[in-house]
Design an enzyme around this catalytic site. Structure first.
Site, PDB file in Angstrom:
ATOM      1  N   GLY A 123       2.633  10.530   2.748  1.00 43.27           N
ATOM      2  CA  GLY A 123       1.349  11.212   2.912  1.00 43.27           C
ATOM      3  C   GLY A 123       1.358  12.046   4.183  1.00 43.27           C
ATOM      4  N   THR A 183      -7.146  10.437   8.550  1.00 39.75           N
ATOM      5  CA  THR A 183      -7.097   9.415   7.509  1.00 39.75           C
ATOM      6  C   THR A 183      -7.727  10.016   6.255  1.00 39.75           C
ATOM      7  OG1 THR A 183      -7.821   7.180   6.864  1.00 39.75           O
ATOM      8  CG2 THR A 183      -9.220   8.344   8.416  1.00 39.75           C
ATOM      9  N   GLY A 222      -3.576  12.080   1.798  1.00 39.17           N
ATOM     10  CA  GLY A 222      -2.532  12.817   2.504  1.00 39.17           C
ATOM     11  C   GLY A 222      -2.299  14.214   1.971  1.00 39.17           C
ATOM     12  N   THR A 254      -5.450   4.846   6.485  1.00 35.85           N
ATOM     13  CA  THR A 254      -4.529   4.882   7.623  1.00 35.85           C
ATOM     14  C   THR A 254      -5.204   4.415   8.904  1.00 35.85           C
ATOM     15  OG1 THR A 254      -3.509   6.839   6.667  1.00 35.85           O
ATOM     16  CG2 THR A 254      -3.082   6.449   9.011  1.00 35.85           C
ATOM     17  N   ARG A 266       7.085   8.789  -2.129  1.00 31.41           N
ATOM     18  CA  ARG A 266       5.969   9.675  -1.739  1.00 31.41           C
ATOM     19  C   ARG A 266       5.580   9.393  -0.281  1.00 31.41           C
ATOM     20  NH1 ARG A 266       0.587   8.761   0.406  1.00 31.41           N
ATOM     21  NH2 ARG A 266      -0.769  10.441  -0.257  1.00 31.41           N
TER      22      ARG A 266
HETATM   23  N1  GLY Z   1      -3.451   9.115   4.538  1.00 37.15           N
HETATM   24  C1  GLY Z   1      -2.441   8.301   4.053  1.00 37.15           C
HETATM   25  C2  GLY Z   1      -1.816   8.736   2.824  1.00 37.15           C
HETATM   26  O1  GLY Z   1      -2.258   9.643   2.154  1.00 37.15           O
HETATM   27  O2  GLY Z   1      -0.816   8.154   2.463  1.00 37.15           O
END
Ligand code: GLY
Length: 305
Positions: free
Chosen positions: A179, A200, A203, A149, A177
């Site tokens: 995050g 980041t 998620g 991210t 889905r």
């Molecule tokens: N950190 C981004 C995700 O898990 O989608």
């Protein structure tokens, strides 16, 4: 008045350069963060954010983004948004109203269209080839390799903080889905009275700890940005290992109301920061027990976008 900016991963460097020009010119943290994230979202070389993002298991790029204004505490987010390069703009627009602050799927797409945002094909030849190869390999889902991210926090010369995120999420995720990135308090949080944070990593690991909110809460209670970031990630990692035997990748960037920054991470992690006394520079953070080792990014030994 001082200004400051911090962002996840090396891929943020060009965007941070643009964002810091705006902050220098006394523009708002909002303008700086949106401009900086746009740079990452439109860059086809980065496969974890926006255009050319890696798709879900059905071969469709679904993006998540979040935006929070530390002055008003208005926050907005979109999840599983399709065919839009600048998901962060849609999240920002969602943050403006009294209701409908978080939109997902078809509703998020309809809202983006109502704003006049034109649909774009998000999958590039390169990301589609990666998808076909991964399908062939039949590998289980895994966390990211080197980047994920884009998350940013900025403080402007008026003393206002903004934090925001944008991502195409986990490669080969299930359709629908989302995050941590579009979840207020998990992927991002910001309050002019305390500080800002963005996350980041995986998620599912970040959202169950509401880690961005937790780090901001610690700054409000008097911790420095560095203490808040590193203690939040370290304690959560220990807790997850105790509860289930492992903890997936988590990294946090933090900024307090003075513009001082902090990093928490349980993996080797690259980030970019700048303020009125320092030009944008890429650093690497390496976890070392409860501490974090920080050093300048080295192209020869660091291979983290
Ligand atoms: N950190 C981004 C995700 O898990 O989608």
């Amino acid at each position: 008045m001082r200004w400051s900016m911090i962002a996840t991963w090396k891929m943020s460097y060009d965007g941070v350069k643009k964002g810091t020009c705006l902050l220098k010119d006394n523009k708002s943290a909002k303008e700086a963060v949106l401009e900086a994230i746009h740079e990452v979202e439109k860059n086809e070389n980065y496969h974890s954010v926006g255009y050319s993002g890696l798709p879900n298991e059905q071969g469709v790029v679904q993006c998540d983004a979040g935006f929070m204004d530390g002055e008003t505490l208005q926050a907005g987010a979109v999840g599983a948004l399709e065919d839009v390069v600048h998901a962060v703009d849609v999240a920002y627009e969602c943050s403006k109203g009294r209701f409908n602050n978080v939109l997902v799927g078809e509703g998020a797409n309809e809202f983006a269209s109502s704003l006049g945002i034109k649909k774009e094909t998000m999958l590039t030849k390169e990301s589609y080839e990666k998808y076909l190869q991964r399908k062939e390999e039949k590998l289980p889902l895994s966390s990211y390799d080197g980047h994920d991210t884009v998350g940013m926090v900025a403080l402007d010369q008026q003393g206002h903080l903004v934090s925001a995120t944008s991502t195409s999420g986990l490669f080969m995720k299930k359709k629908g889905r989302i995050g941590d990135s579009p979840l207020i308090g998990s992927g991002f949080y910001c309050d002019d009275e305390a500080g800002g944070a963005a996350a980041t990593g995986v998620g599912e690991e970040i959202m169950r700890g509401c880690l961005s909110y937790e780090a901001v809460r610690r700054m409000k209670e008097g911790m420095s940005a560095q203490q808040a970031a590193s203690s939040t990630v370290y304690e959560w990692t220990e807790k997850m290992i105790l509860k289930k035997g492992y903890c997936d990748a988590i990294s946090l960037i933090c900024m307090n109301v003075q513009g001082e920054v902090g990093i928490g991470t349980n993996i080797k992690f690259a980030f970019v920061c700048a303020d009125e006394n320092h030009e944008p520079q890429v650093f690497v953070a390496i976890p070392d027990g409860k501490d974090i080792i920080l050093r300048a990014y080295d192209d020869h030994q660091d291979h983290l976008d």
